[in-house]
Design a protein around this motif. Structure first.
Motif, PDB file in Angstrom:
ATOM      1  N   CYS A  36      35.217  41.908  46.211  1.00 44.00           N
ATOM      2  CA  CYS A  36      35.062  42.318  44.817  1.00 44.00           C
ATOM      3  C   CYS A  36      33.655  41.959  44.368  1.00 44.00           C
ATOM      4  O   CYS A  36      33.313  40.773  44.253  1.00 44.00           O
ATOM      5  CB  CYS A  36      36.096  41.608  43.944  1.00 44.00           C
ATOM      6  SG  CYS A  36      35.923  41.957  42.173  1.00 44.00           S
ATOM      7  N   LEU A  64      38.404  42.981  35.312  1.00 41.29           N
ATOM      8  CA  LEU A  64      37.479  43.295  36.408  1.00 41.29           C
ATOM      9  C   LEU A  64      37.033  44.757  36.380  1.00 41.29           C
ATOM     10  O   LEU A  64      35.824  45.035  36.411  1.00 41.29           O
ATOM     11  CB  LEU A  64      38.102  42.922  37.754  1.00 41.29           C
ATOM     12  CG  LEU A  64      38.190  41.424  38.054  1.00 41.29           C
ATOM     13  CD1 LEU A  64      38.892  41.180  39.385  1.00 41.29           C
ATOM     14  CD2 LEU A  64      36.807  40.784  38.057  1.00 41.29           C
ATOM     15  N   TRP A  79      34.983  47.347  44.388  1.00 38.73           N
ATOM     16  CA  TRP A  79      35.538  46.804  45.614  1.00 38.73           C
ATOM     17  C   TRP A  79      34.973  47.565  46.811  1.00 38.73           C
ATOM     18  O   TRP A  79      34.782  48.777  46.756  1.00 38.73           O
ATOM     19  CB  TRP A  79      37.060  46.912  45.601  1.00 38.73           C
ATOM     20  CG  TRP A  79      37.705  45.887  44.727  1.00 38.73           C
ATOM     21  CD1 TRP A  79      38.292  44.712  45.114  1.00 38.73           C
ATOM     22  CD2 TRP A  79      37.812  45.920  43.304  1.00 38.73           C
ATOM     23  NE1 TRP A  79      38.758  44.036  44.017  1.00 38.73           N
ATOM     24  CE2 TRP A  79      38.480  44.744  42.893  1.00 38.73           C
ATOM     25  CE3 TRP A  79      37.392  46.842  42.327  1.00 38.73           C
ATOM     26  CZ2 TRP A  79      38.747  44.463  41.567  1.00 38.73           C
ATOM     27  CZ3 TRP A  79      37.656  46.550  41.002  1.00 38.73           C
ATOM     28  CH2 TRP A  79      38.328  45.376  40.622  1.00 38.73           C
TER      29      TRP A  79
END
Length: 320
Positions: free
Chosen positions: A209, A261, A268
């Motif tokens: 991430c 996020l 990602w």
């Protein structure tokens, strides 16, 4: 001492990226990359000493110059001292000498990193991870092999017998607090190959991430947030600084993390696994020969032909 800026040609950069250093070594000062070449005269061992460092001295030096912003869970720390340089106003000194390089041996997040590599050694005491290696621009080429080999001999005096180190082949970049973009073209671990290290293949592939500043939010940091562990508030504070909303009273940290996020622009990417090198540690060749590797040796890796566009140099790149 001021030195002429060394800039590899396009052809030399292409060779460096393909895993052939051709005498060049990369250096870092305040996160800014530079190059040194053996043609300048090479590395004169009599000018340098390697000494143990206390944690604060090592942390200050490494976080100031190394491209990775974090600090590992250090166990042993060693510094390269220039015994002939005159200290400047911004230089750190140790034993009266200028500190020009550092090696940090640390605890990996997972004990299996050590027990798989060295099944016969006690993790965190006899086996450790080489987590940081950095030398500043004043150090000529070949300085890194001197520093690592001497550091491992000193570590052997404190019972270390095996060291794992990883080279990250994945290109990435991060943004400093000053807004400067520092990129990494990916690393092959050439310094470990030069030391004759045992190459033990790749670590487990995983998804990473990447936060908007280019840093990685690893699984351990996520667990600190979702589990309410010590250090979790620091992770959350960083995410808030990047634009995440505050955690509401009574809200699930896991649900909050899953929402913020994507909202702050995290992305990602699949990581193929880091390149794993194993190094024996010992005060003598005989002691080093007794270290047993738990993983079979494989041929040293080289970049594939399509590693990057032909002739593309690694601007603002970082090599460990």
């Amino acid at each position: 001492m001021s030195r002429r800026l060394v800039v590899p040609s396009v052809g030399e950069l292409r060779a460096i990226v393909s895993g052939e250093p051709r005498g060049y070594a990369q250096r870092w000062t305040y996160g800014v990359p530079s190059w040194r070449h053996v043609s300048e005269g090479g590395f004169r061992r009599t000018r340098y000493e390697v000494a143990r460092l206390d944690e604060q001295t090592a942390r200050t030096y490494v976080t100031r110059h190394h491209y990775l912003s974090g600090w590992p869970a250090s166990i042993h720390r060693f510094g390269l001292l220039d015994t002939e340089a005159e200290p400047g106003p911004d230089d750190q000194t140790v034993q009266g000498h200028v500190l020009v390089g550092a090696v940090v041996l640390a605890s990996p997040m997972n004990e299996r990193v050590l027990t798989r590599a060295f099944p016969g050694l006690t993790p965190y005491r006899e086996s450790v991870e080489l987590a940081r290696l950095v030398l500043t621009q004043s150090v000529p080429a070949n300085g890194e092999t001197f520093l690592v080999s001497r550091a491992l001999r000193l570590a052997a005096e404190q019972d270390v017998r095996g060291v794992v180190s990883f080279a990250d082949p994945m290109p990435r970049q991060r943004i400093t607090e000053d807004g400067v973009v520092i990129g990494s073209p990916g690393h092959l671990g050439i310094v470990y190959q030069a030391l004759g290290a045992h190459f033990a293949g790749r670590s487990t592939p995983r998804s990473l991430c990447f936060l908007p500043d280019g840093t990685v939010l690893n699984a351990r940091s996520k667990a600190k947030v979702t589990g309410g562990e010590v250090g979790g508030e620091g992770v959350m504070r960083k995410l808030r600084d990047l634009g995440a909303r505050p955690l509401n009273c009574g809200e699930s940290p896991s649900r909050w993390l899953a929402e913020v996020l994507p909202a702050i622009g995290a992305r990602w990417a699949r990581h193929p696994g880091n390149l794993r090198y194993l190094l024996p540690a010992g005060r003598t060749r005989g002691e080093r020969s007794k270290t047993v590797f738990g993983m079979p040796a494989q041929p040293y890796p080289k970049w594939e032909a399509d590693r990057r566009p032909v002739g593309s140099p690694p601007p603002q790149s970082v090599a460990r």
